[in-house]
Design an enzyme around this catalytic site. Structure first.
Site, short mmCIF file in Angstrom:
data_model
loop_
_atom_site.label_atom_id
_atom_site.label_comp_id
_atom_site.label_asym_id
_atom_site.label_seq_id
_atom_site.Cartn_x
_atom_site.Cartn_y
_atom_site.Cartn_z
N SER A 38 0.84 -1.20 0.00
CA SER A 38 0.00 0.00 0.00
C SER A 38 0.87 1.25 0.00
CB SER A 38 -0.96 -0.04 1.19
OG SER A 38 -2.04 0.84 1.03
N ASP A 172 -5.58 -4.00 -2.43
CA ASP A 172 -4.57 -3.68 -1.41
C ASP A 172 -3.89 -4.95 -0.86
OD1 ASP A 172 -3.27 -2.82 1.06
OD2 ASP A 172 -4.46 -1.00 0.86
#
Length: 278
Positions: A38, A172
């Site tokens: 991320s 993610d």
């Protein structure tokens, strides 16, 4: 000496990793391997691509709400039931375009040091790693642009629309691996320092859970904290920069997080250097 960094995601708080790298470099610690998830993936990718810490301090604060492209059309069509589905509120095109410019549209094979960018394949529930080397035990892709890799790793489910690459439906990396310590060891690092700004942030949220947004991100962070405890066991040392009350999208606090990461690392440098000598 093969020294690796594992950078956790956590929204804006992940920018603390830049301060960590600066403090380590000043102490003569050379990072030979790096991986991130991320927001940690963005720092890891740009650093591995060749940007210096000074350049990162100039680049990362440029990220702001203008790079969050809300899919207003999709939301409206969903509300009036014209569109059968909506898989995320943010399209991610603006972030992708910025990353394409910063990396000259190059693929992850252009990384100058071994680097791993972690995403989650929602279709199979397994991690996918974008890297310039094959990594045992992981599905690894090397012929994908750095921009696509980071965009996929940053795609918070429901918030961002998943990125579809080949047969993968990517979101993610923090869904499965938010701080990829084991990955860095598999890449060849002998010593791994993990950077986790989420754990202290979770504690700071007490008494601040008053909105949908604050509750949503707190639930996410609680899950990440529990997940990362296992990963940290693979690390030589774990840094927990306490950035305070910083929301995932508080872009104005990027420089604050960088400074906290720098000071926190300086404080723990004697312990890190001692462990590296053993």
């Amino acid at each position: 000496m093969k020294i690796g960094l594992a950078l956790a995601g956590g929204g804006v708080s992940g920018s603390a990793a830049i301060g960590v790298i600066r403090a380590l470099e000043e102490a003569g610690v050379q990072i030979t391997h790096i991986a991130g998830t991320s927001s940690g993936a963005m720092v890891a990718a740009l650093y591995a691509y060749g940007y210096s810490v000074d350049q990162l301090i100039e680049i990362v604060p440029r990220l702001n709400r203008q790079h969050l492209d809300i899919d207003w059309k999709g939301i409206l069509l969903k509300l009036i039931r014209y569109k059968p589905y909506l898989d995320g509120c943010l399209k991610g095109y603006r972030l992708q375009e910025l990353l394409l410019q910063l990396t000259n549209h190059e693929e992850v094979s252009a990384f100058q040091i071994p680097c791993g960018i972690v995403a989650t394949d929602l279709a199979e529930g397994k991690p996918v790693v974008f890297s310039n080397q094959a990594i045992a035990g992981y599905t690894t892709l090397s012929d994908v642009s750095i921009a696509d890799a980071v965009r996929a790793s940053c795609g918070i489910p429901v918030i961002f629309q998943p990125l579809r690459i080949r047969e993968f439906v990517l979101a993610d990396g923090g869904v499965l691996i938010n701080c990829p310590v084991h990955l860095v060891k598999q890449m060849g690092a002998l010593h791994v320092i993990s950077v986790d700004p989420v754990a202290p942030f979770v504690k700071n949220r007490k008494g601040a859970l008053t909105t949908f947004r604050s509750i949503f991100f707190h639930v996410v962070n609680l899950t990440l904290q529990a997940q990362m405890q296992r990963e940290h066991t693979y690390a030589m040392f774990t840094l927990h920069p306490n950035v305070g009350s910083v929301g995932a999208l508080d872009f104005k606090k990027v420089m604050h997080c960088i400074e906290v990461g720098y000071r926190h690392t300086k404080l723990h440098l004697p312990d890190i250097l001692r462990l590296l000598e053993t």
